[in-house]
Structure formats: structure tokens, C-alpha cells
Design a protein around this motif. Structure first.
Motif, PDB file in Angstrom:
ATOM      1  N   UNK A 197       0.822  -1.216   0.000  1.00 38.65           N
ATOM      2  CA  UNK A 197       0.000   0.000   0.000  1.00 38.65           C
ATOM      3  C   UNK A 197       0.853   1.262   0.000  1.00 38.65           C
ATOM      4  N   UNK A 198       1.895   1.283   0.800  1.00 37.41           N
ATOM      5  CA  UNK A 198       2.769   2.464   0.863  1.00 37.41           C
ATOM      6  C   UNK A 198       3.421   2.750  -0.485  1.00 37.41           C
ATOM      7  N   UNK A 199       3.856   1.712  -1.157  1.00 44.60           N
ATOM      8  CA  UNK A 199       4.466   1.890  -2.481  1.00 44.60           C
ATOM      9  C   UNK A 199       3.430   2.398  -3.481  1.00 44.60           C
ATOM     10  N   UNK A 200       2.216   1.884  -3.403  1.00 48.06           N
ATOM     11  CA  UNK A 200       1.149   2.340  -4.305  1.00 48.06           C
ATOM     12  C   UNK A 200       0.851   3.821  -4.076  1.00 48.06           C
ATOM     13  N   UNK A 201       0.844   4.250  -2.819  1.00 52.98           N
ATOM     14  CA  UNK A 201       0.599   5.662  -2.511  1.00 52.98           C
ATOM     15  C   UNK A 201       1.731   6.530  -3.074  1.00 52.98           C
ATOM     16  N   UNK A 202       2.956   6.103  -2.874  1.00 47.75           N
ATOM     17  CA  UNK A 202       4.102   6.860  -3.387  1.00 47.75           C
ATOM     18  C   UNK A 202       4.042   6.980  -4.903  1.00 47.75           C
ATOM     19  N   UNK A 203       3.699   5.895  -5.584  1.00 49.13           N
ATOM     20  CA  UNK A 203       3.598   5.930  -7.044  1.00 49.13           C
ATOM     21  C   UNK A 203       2.427   6.801  -7.492  1.00 49.13           C
ATOM     22  N   UNK A 204       1.333   6.767  -6.738  1.00 50.55           N
ATOM     23  CA  UNK A 204       0.174   7.596  -7.074  1.00 50.55           C
ATOM     24  C   UNK A 204       0.534   9.074  -7.025  1.00 50.55           C
ATOM     25  N   UNK A 205       1.264   9.466  -5.997  1.00 47.68           N
ATOM     26  CA  UNK A 205       1.677  10.869  -5.849  1.00 47.68           C
ATOM     27  C   UNK A 205       2.558  11.290  -7.022  1.00 47.68           C
ATOM     28  N   UNK A 206       3.432  10.380  -7.463  1.00 45.40           N
ATOM     29  CA  UNK A 206       4.324  10.681  -8.595  1.00 45.40           C
ATOM     30  C   UNK A 206       3.573  10.790  -9.916  1.00 45.40           C
ATOM     31  N   UNK A 207       2.351  10.257  -9.979  1.00 52.62           N
ATOM     32  CA  UNK A 207       1.628  10.168 -11.246  1.00 52.62           C
ATOM     33  C   UNK A 207       0.971  11.440 -11.734  1.00 52.62           C
ATOM     34  N   UNK A 208       0.798  12.421 -10.858  1.00 54.63           N
ATOM     35  CA  UNK A 208       0.166  13.675 -11.261  1.00 54.63           C
ATOM     36  C   UNK A 208       1.078  14.850 -10.908  1.00 54.63           C
ATOM     37  N   UNK A 209       0.853  15.985 -11.568  1.00 49.43           N
ATOM     38  CA  UNK A 209       1.686  17.165 -11.324  1.00 49.43           C
ATOM     39  C   UNK A 209       1.432  17.771  -9.948  1.00 49.43           C
TER      40      UNK A 209
END
Length: 95
Positions: free
Chosen positions: A54-66
């Protein structure tokens, strides 16, 4: 008789394995957004695959948008559809 007991034992074991199998199934998360997801530092498939962390998914989600505070991005539990983190909601920030 032994044959009848064997039949019921097999039925109970089959049911037990289905129940245990469902409990032991790995939890996974996906990233969702109404905005295009992309990152210079991550491969494009990161935003379409499921992640067990879950933590990795959150980190990747944050990186996905400006701007995650303006462009909502969500991490969703696969199977239940439960939103476990949302970038635009302060109540999710500490989870």
C-alpha cells in the motif's frame, strides 16, 4: 460407516480450503485518477498494474500527477473497491 465419514470429511476439507484460500489471498492495490497518470522517473505500466504494498502504491500515485492536492489520485483496494488513500482528502493523509 467409514465410507460416509470419508465423504463428509472430504466435503469439510474442501470447504475449509476454500475459506482459508480466500483469507490468505494477497491484498493488492491499484491507482486511479480522472487525470492522466505519468512520471519521468517511473515506467508507464506502474500506473496500470496492481501492487501488494500500500505504501508503495501511494508513493507511485503521488508521482503520477503534477499536483496531487489539485489533481485527485486514489489508491484502491482490488476486490473491494475501497479507497484506502485519496490525495485531496486530509483525512487520508495520516493513514
Amino acid at each position: 460407516s467409514g465410507r460416509v465419514r470419508g465423504f463428509w470429511f472430504a466435503r469439510v476439507m474442501a470447504l475449509d480450503s476454500r475459506i482459508l484460500g480466500n483469507r490468505m489471498r494477497a491484498v493488492s492495490y491499484r491507482i486511479e485518477s480522472d487525470f492522466p497518470l505519468a512520471s519521468d522517473g517511473l515506467p508507464a505500466d506502474v500506473f496500470t498494474r496492481h501492487d501488494s504494498d500500500r505504501s508503495a502504491a501511494i508513493a507511485m500515485a503521488i508521482e503520477g500527477v503534477d499536483d496531487p492536492k489539485k489533481q485527485e489520485v486514489r489508491v484502491v483496494r482490488v476486490g473491494t473497491g475501497e479507497v484506502v488513500w485519496r490525495s485531496t482528502d486530509a483525512s487520508y493523509a495520516t493513514r
